[in-house]
Structure formats: structure tokens, C-alpha cells
Design a protein around this motif. Structure first.
Motif, PDB file in Angstrom:
ATOM      1  N   ALA A  79       5.439   4.717 -10.892  1.00 20.87           N
ATOM      2  CA  ALA A  79       5.441   3.819  -9.463  1.00 20.87           C
ATOM      3  C   ALA A  79       6.790   2.875  -9.467  1.00 20.87           C
ATOM      4  CB  ALA A  79       4.151   3.099  -9.483  1.00 20.87           C
ATOM      5  N   VAL A  80       6.732   2.343  -8.364  1.00 27.05           N
ATOM      6  CA  VAL A  80       7.799   1.398  -8.358  1.00 27.05           C
ATOM      7  C   VAL A  80       7.340   0.044  -8.799  1.00 27.05           C
ATOM      8  CG1 VAL A  80       9.217  -0.171  -6.740  1.00 27.05           C
ATOM      9  CG2 VAL A  80       8.499   2.277  -6.119  1.00 27.05           C
ATOM     10  N   SER A  81       7.998  -0.508 -10.024  1.00 29.60           N
ATOM     11  CA  SER A  81       7.594  -1.625 -10.496  1.00 29.60           C
ATOM     12  C   SER A  81       7.952  -2.795  -9.951  1.00 29.60           C
ATOM     13  CB  SER A  81       8.688  -1.552 -11.972  1.00 29.60           C
ATOM     14  OG  SER A  81       8.479  -2.960 -12.606  1.00 29.60           O
ATOM     15  N   PRO A 121       0.825  -1.240   0.012  1.00 31.05           N
ATOM     16  CA  PRO A 121       0.145  -0.126   0.157  1.00 31.05           C
ATOM     17  C   PRO A 121       0.523   1.311   0.112  1.00 31.05           C
ATOM     18  CG  PRO A 121      -0.080  -1.102   2.214  1.00 31.05           C
ATOM     19  CD  PRO A 121       0.601  -1.893   1.095  1.00 31.05           C
ATOM     20  N   GLU A 122       2.196   0.956   0.417  1.00 30.86           N
ATOM     21  CA  GLU A 122       3.035   2.454   0.356  1.00 30.86           C
ATOM     22  C   GLU A 122       3.448   2.794  -0.874  1.00 30.86           C
ATOM     23  OE1 GLU A 122       5.758  -0.979   1.194  1.00 30.86           O
ATOM     24  OE2 GLU A 122       3.723  -0.570   1.659  1.00 30.86           O
ATOM     25  N   ASN A 123       3.326   2.066  -1.686  1.00 30.82           N
ATOM     26  CA  ASN A 123       3.841   2.146  -3.254  1.00 30.82           C
ATOM     27  C   ASN A 123       2.694   3.223  -3.681  1.00 30.82           C
ATOM     28  OD1 ASN A 123       5.087   2.722  -5.789  1.00 30.82           O
ATOM     29  ND2 ASN A 123       4.552   0.368  -6.306  1.00 30.82           N
ATOM     30  N   ARG A 124       3.226   4.439  -4.180  1.00 29.55           N
ATOM     31  CA  ARG A 124       2.373   5.546  -4.757  1.00 29.55           C
ATOM     32  C   ARG A 124       2.553   5.337  -6.229  1.00 29.55           C
ATOM     33  NH1 ARG A 124       1.210  10.030  -1.203  1.00 29.55           N
ATOM     34  NH2 ARG A 124       1.788   9.528   0.859  1.00 29.55           N
ATOM     35  N   LEU A 125       1.296   5.405  -7.008  1.00 30.68           N
ATOM     36  CA  LEU A 125       1.316   5.403  -8.309  1.00 30.68           C
ATOM     37  C   LEU A 125       0.576   6.492  -8.841  1.00 30.68           C
ATOM     38  CD1 LEU A 125       0.208   2.481 -10.664  1.00 30.68           C
ATOM     39  CD2 LEU A 125      -1.113   4.545 -10.663  1.00 30.68           C
ATOM     40  N   VAL A 126       1.088   7.277  -9.872  1.00 34.99           N
ATOM     41  CA  VAL A 126       0.530   8.792  -9.984  1.00 34.99           C
ATOM     42  C   VAL A 126       0.681   8.840 -11.524  1.00 34.99           C
ATOM     43  CG1 VAL A 126       3.050   9.493 -10.093  1.00 34.99           C
ATOM     44  CG2 VAL A 126       1.156  11.139  -9.950  1.00 34.99           C
ATOM     45  N   PHE A 127      -0.457   9.298 -11.982  1.00 34.25           N
ATOM     46  CA  PHE A 127      -0.792   9.627 -13.519  1.00 34.25           C
ATOM     47  C   PHE A 127      -0.479  11.148 -13.569  1.00 34.25           C
ATOM     48  CE2 PHE A 127      -3.694   6.007 -12.842  1.00 34.25           C
ATOM     49  CZ  PHE A 127      -3.350   5.334 -13.985  1.00 34.25           C
ATOM     50  N   THR A 128       0.250  11.636 -14.681  1.00 33.46           N
ATOM     51  CA  THR A 128       0.524  12.892 -14.905  1.00 33.46           C
ATOM     52  C   THR A 128       0.462  13.365 -16.528  1.00 33.46           C
ATOM     53  OG1 THR A 128       2.800  12.394 -15.177  1.00 33.46           O
ATOM     54  CG2 THR A 128       2.127  13.132 -13.065  1.00 33.46           C
ATOM     55  N   THR A 129      -0.076  14.634 -16.398  1.00 33.41           N
ATOM     56  CA  THR A 129      -0.068  15.111 -17.972  1.00 33.41           C
ATOM     57  C   THR A 129       1.096  16.277 -17.882  1.00 33.41           C
ATOM     58  OG1 THR A 129      -1.410  16.875 -17.262  1.00 33.41           O
ATOM     59  CG2 THR A 129      -2.355  14.719 -18.236  1.00 33.41           C
ATOM     60  N   GLY A 130       1.119  16.678 -19.127  1.00 38.97           N
ATOM     61  CA  GLY A 130       2.223  17.822 -19.401  1.00 38.97           C
ATOM     62  C   GLY A 130       1.452  19.046 -19.963  1.00 38.97           C
ATOM     63  N   PRO A 131       2.138  20.002 -20.198  1.00 33.78           N
ATOM     64  CA  PRO A 131       1.646  21.317 -20.718  1.00 33.78           C
ATOM     65  C   PRO A 131       1.065  21.085 -22.136  1.00 33.78           C
ATOM     66  CG  PRO A 131       3.977  21.350 -20.759  1.00 33.78           C
ATOM     67  CD  PRO A 131       3.441  20.289 -19.769  1.00 33.78           C
ATOM     68  N   MET A 132       1.629  20.242 -22.895  1.00 35.71           N
ATOM     69  CA  MET A 132       0.869  20.113 -24.331  1.00 35.71           C
ATOM     70  C   MET A 132      -0.391  19.263 -24.365  1.00 35.71           C
ATOM     71  SD  MET A 132       3.126  21.420 -26.477  1.00 35.71           S
ATOM     72  CE  MET A 132       4.777  22.002 -26.440  1.00 35.71           C
ATOM     73  N   GLN A 133      -0.644  18.807 -23.247  1.00 39.54           N
ATOM     74  CA  GLN A 133      -1.965  18.070 -23.214  1.00 39.54           C
ATOM     75  C   GLN A 133      -3.407  18.896 -23.389  1.00 39.54           C
ATOM     76  OE1 GLN A 133       0.973  16.382 -22.337  1.00 39.54           O
ATOM     77  NE2 GLN A 133       0.398  15.588 -24.072  1.00 39.54           N
TER      78      GLN A 133
END
Length: 559
Positions: free
Chosen positions: A80-82, A54-66
Motif C-alpha cells: 500500500a502507500v505508506s 479511503p482511496e489508498n488500496r491495501l493488497v495481500f498477495t501470495t506467490g506460486p511457491m505458497q
């Protein structure tokens, strides 16, 4: 410098709560996408986190071009950590999700903890809701997408879904969006599955405003009008060239050419392509919607890597059989490259190359962790000893199709890439076939001059992944155009990429990675020299980032 705007949304799955955090300083330094996600992961995920904990953090991100309508910008990053490599891993997917993530107003959406029951998390600019979906347990990706559309009117372009493979924590499970586009390499689907999240949906009307210079229109126009072979055949267009150069991995990497290559090459795929396919706002349209009515299969692809993994590497010379394998991986939420290569390892152990019935059966068995599929779900690095085959991985990630025994700079790239044996980390193969102008090409043999060039390419690819700009924009994005679009000197932009690569390496160093992990399962002339020159160019010592080489804003993660 142009960068993503909007706060970080942290979704605390343990108690179904959310927290918003201002990350303007990080976004300004790392632009968005992979750079921003790497910075957040480095500073917020414990260095000793269990990838499936549960301590592994998974994050979705966009950039400015999106938030633009420029071609080559329809991609979203996930980090995330694989569970496959045990290191920090970023993967990005095309399709149509990126604009919808931007519509939420958040530049990053992070998951931490684990839900008590199988859950869909709905994120909009008006709030976050949590929906228990026990009835979707074990559901393939299309059935989950159909449920979200039928019950909520949410199209597949607004979803990120795990199939049975993610729920069952297959170490190379993918996260699927638009049903057929994947956050593929590294097993991030298993991370989301370990958190009991079946799907993320996004939407809203809070996309930031962005005005780009006329350069964006020029790129879009050129992408629309250029007669490029990838528009007809995608990346599989390079398969015949690779085979002719004795550089097509075959029969679980034991050979480097395939006598049945013409049955799985670009022309074979083009014959099955029935319409144009693209990503959000992109006029390049290099995707491959394919179908075969006689055998009742319709899919997208295969691309070159999958044609190798399920084709030449598995001893299969029929493109329709490869299409079926590709469709099954999308259906069950599996990285098609790792699935094909892992099955090829099993075929080697059983002397069963070319047995397509067995191959298709194994895909579902892996996703469901049934029988031998439960063993194979660990990936090649974990099971090669039991199978009695060689370990064709780097840092636990199996090889892509571009043959390092032919392309020595690509071999060096495989060895040092923080993500493992990944062709997209630097796309060094493009200068060695070559797929670039003669002035930029390099002799595929030897290491002369390649370490410094590799550093430049790694930094550029990290910049693209932060922008987020598709790697296939290489014929259209010049240093001058980067400067115009991002409003910064090109060297300053490459420095963002360098910081990203350094933070990835430092995170992995803290997990125990060092020079010993920058190794190949085959011999390459002057590899040690290439490693030394690469480390020197990076300012690292034996593959380890010294404190003085860390970005000044690097922080220790919270306990």
C-alpha cells in the motif's frame, strides 16, 4: 514462467461488497507477491492517494511457491502507500498465513474504502462475510486472536490483525499474523486501521495444484540438515561481528559500537531460546521462541534489528529488557524497529539512555497515542525537529542495524531503496561483512563496482518477494535452481524484479520523489558517483524513471 493463479478479490468496505477480477496477464508478467501487488497498486491506486484515506488500496498477495511444501516459502506480501514514507511500500511476513491465503483460491485480496464501524473481514473460497466488532476496539493482538479462536474456531495462523497502534493510525503500526509475525516496516497496520478493519481471516480448500521438480526436495533436505548458526541464534548472530567491526549503531546512531554488546548478542538470545521456531513448511527453523521465567516474559526474538533498536541504540544491555520491548510491540501491533529507534530519539532528547522502565512505558503510550506517545507516533522524520535530534531516516523510514558508515554499498542501498533505509531491499550487507562465499564478497569501503551489483541484488530480492521465497534462502537458491523451479531463464526472472523496482520508483516519482530523496544523513566517500552509476544502470535520469524506461504494460491508475 511459474506464477500465481487465481483472481483478485476486491473488498469494497464502503458498502460491504466484493468484486472479482481476472489478473492472469499481470500474474504472468509479475509472478505474484510483491511484483503482482506493485503492478496492481501502480495501476489502481491514485498517484495522489492519501495513505490514510479511503482511496489508498491495501493488497495481500501470495506467490506460486505458497502452494508448495518447499522450505523458505512461508511468507505473504502486503502492499500500500505508506503513511510513514508517503511512497509505495511492500512488506512481507512469515509465519503460517501464506498457505491459508492460497486456500481461498485468490492470488490477491485488496481492501479499498473504509468501513463504518470496526470490522473483521472473513474471506473463504465460499464467500466473504463482514462482522462488526465494536467490542474489540483498542484490543491488543492476543486478545483479538483469542476472540477469533473462541467465537469462530479460527486459529491465529489464519489471521492478519491490527492492534491499538493500527486503530490509532500510528505511522509505523504493523499488521500481525500468528500473533508474533509482522508485516512491519512502513506502517501498513495504520492503513488497515484507517479502513476500520480490525482483522482479516482467510481459509478454504481451493489451493491450486502445483508440481515442482526434485530441486524443491533437495532444498528442503539441505535446509533440514545444514548446521547453520541462524538455526540457533537467528539474525542476531551477526551482532557481535558488527560490533567488532565498529558497525553497531548505538545511542541513537551517535556511536558505532556498544560496550554492552555481549548482553544482547546471539549467545544471550540463544540462552533464552527454549524451543525451535519456524514458518510454514520450512525446515530451516531460524525463528527464536524465547522466554525468561524470572521476569515472566515470553516472546519470539529479538532479531538483530530489534536488538539494535531497543538494545544498543537505546543504551540497553540486558536481553530480557529487549525481549520485553519486543513482546510489547507484538502485543500492540507496532514495527519494533521503528518503535525502538523512535524511542531512542526521545531518549537522546531527554538524556535518558538505558531507562528501561521509561522505554516500556513509551511503547504503550505510542500505541495508544497518549501524552508524548502521540507525538512520537509520527515517527522520527516528523518529530526530530521538535525533539531537537538529527533525522536518522531515508524517505521517512528509519535505519536498520547494518551500518552504512562502515558498509558503503549498504549505504548506497539505503539511499536509493524505494522503501527507504531498509536492509532487506537488497541485503547488500551480506556481501560486505561478508556473509557470503569469498568469491561473491566485496570490500565494504568505497563504491567501486557496487552500483551495478546493487541493481542485480535489488532485482533478485524483488524476485524473491514475488515468488515468494525467503531472503534467508541465499545459501540454497542458485541461478540454476531458480530456473528449475520457475521454469524460466534466470535473466528473465531478474527482469521481473527490475520491472517491479521500476514501477515502485515511477509511482513514487508521480508522488514527487526524485534524486533529492535519495539522500543520507551522513557523508560517504563517492556517494554521488555511486548514485550516478546506479541511475545509469537503471536507465533513470536524476532518480526519475523516464517514460521510455517504463514496462510496456504500465498503466495510469483510474481516477
Amino acid at each position: 514462467m511459474l506464477h500465481a493463479t487465481g483472481p483478485l478479490l476486491t473488498v469494497e468496505l464502503d458498502d460491504s461488497t466484493t468484486v472479482e477480477t481476472d489478473i492472469e496477464d499481470a500474474a504472468r508478467r509479475y509472478i505474484g507477491g510483491r511484483g503482482l501487488a506493485t503492478k496492481l497498486a501502480h495501476d489502481r491506486t491514485p498517484f495522489d492517494a492519501d495513505p490514510l484515506g479511503p482511496e489508498n488500496r491495501l493488497v495481500f498477495t501470495t506467490g506460486p511457491m505458497q502452494v508448495s511444501t518447499m522450505s523458505f516459502t512461508g511468507r505473504t506480501n502486503c502492499t500500500a502507500v505508506s503513511p510513514l514514507t508517503d511512497g509505495l511500500c511492500s512488506s512481507n511476513a512469515g509465519g503460517f498465513l501464506s498457505r491459508h491465503v492460497a486456500d481461498t483460491g485468490y492470488s490477491a485480496i485488496e481492501f479499498v474504502g473504509a468501513a463504518d464501524e470496526l470490522t473483521v473481514v472473513h474471506v473463504t473460497d465460499e464467500g466473504v462475510t463482514f462482522e462488526a466488532v465494536p467490542g474489540l476496539e483498542g484490543a491488543p493482538v492476543p486478545e483479538t486472536a483469542a476472540y477469533l479462536d473462541d467465537e469462530h474456531g479460527i486459529g491465529s495462523d489464519r489471521t492478519a490483525i491490527v492492534g491499538p497502534a493500527g486503530e490509532n493510525e500510528v505511522r509505523f503500526a504493523s499488521i500481525m499474523t500468528t500473533e508474533e509475525r509482522a508485516f512491519g516496516r512502513g506502517g501498513l497496520g495504520a492503513v488497515l486501521g484507517s479502513k476500520n478493519v480490525k482483522a482479516l481471516t482467510v481459509g478454504g480448500d481451493s489451493r491450486p495444484d502445483l508440481e515442482l521438480p526434485g530441486t524443491a526436495d533437495e532444498i528442503h533436505r539441505e535446509a533440514a540438515t545444514d548446521d547453520h548458526i541462524m538455526k540457533r541464534q537467528g539474525t542476531v548472530s551477526v551482532l557481535s561481528l558488527a560490533n567488532e567491526m565498529d558497525g553497531l549503531p548505538s545511542y541513537y546512531f551517535s556511536e558505532r559500537s556498544f560496550e554492552g554488546a555481549d548482553g544482547i548478542d546471539g549467545e544471550a538470545v540463544e540462552e533464552k531460546k527454549y524451543k525451535k521456531g519456524t514458518c510454514s513448511a520450512c525446515a530451516f527453523a531460524c525463528k527464536l521462541p524465547t522466554r525468561d521465567e524470572a521476569r515472566g516474559v515470553e516472546t519470539e526474538g529479538p532479531e538483530f534489528e530489534v536488538a539494535m533498536a531497543f538494545g544498543s541504540n537505546a543504551g540497553v544491555d540486558d536481553i530480557v529488557d529487549v525481549m520485553i520491548s519486543n513482546e510489547l510491540c507484538d502485543r500492540y501491533g507496532l514495527d519494533a524497529i521503528s518503535t525502538g529507534n523512535t524511542i531512542a530519539a526521545y531518549l537522546e532528547s531527554e538524556e535518558a539512555f538505558g531507562d528501561t522502565e521509561l522505554i516500556h512505558e513509551l511503547v504503550e503510550k505510542i500505541a495508544r497515542r497518549e501524552g508524548i506517545g502521540d507525538t512520537l507516533a509520527g515517527g522520527i522524520h516528523r518529530v526530530h525537529g521538535e525533539l531537537g535530534v538529527d533525522d536518522w531516516t531515508v524517505k521517512g523510514l528509519d535505519f536498520a542495524a547494518h551500518e552504512g558508515r562502515l558498509l558503503h554499498g549498504q549505504a548506497l542501498s539505503y539511499a536509493v531503496a524505494n522503501r527507504g533505509a531498509d536492509h532487506m531491499y537488497a541485503t547488500f550487507y551480506s556481501v560486505e561483512y561478508p556473509l557470503v562465499d569469498a568469491a561473491e564478497a566485496m570490500d565494504p569501503a568505497g563504491m567501486a563496482g557496487k552500483a551495478e551489483r546493487l541493481v542485480e541484488r535489488e532485482n533478485l530480492m524483488a524476485l524473491n518477494d514475488s515468488g515468494v521465497v525467503c531472503k534467508f534462502s541465499r545459501d540454497y537458491m542458485t541461478p540454476e535452481r531458480y530456473e528449475m523451479l520457475f521454469g524460466a531463464d534466470f535473466e528473465d526472472l531478474l527482469a521481473v524484479g527490475a520491472r517491479t523496482v521500476t514501477l515502485e520508483r515511477h509511482f513514487n516519482n508521480r508522488r514527487g520523489f526524485d534524486r533529492g530523496d535519495d539522500a543520507l544523513p551522513y557523508d560517504i566517500p563517492d556517494l554521488e558517483r555511486g548514485l550516478e552509476e546506479y541511475y545509469e544502470a537503471r536507465g533513470w535520469i536524476d532518480g526519475v524513471v523516464p517514460e521510455e524506461a517504463l514496462p510496456e504494460d504500465a498503466a495510469e491508475p483510474a481516477a
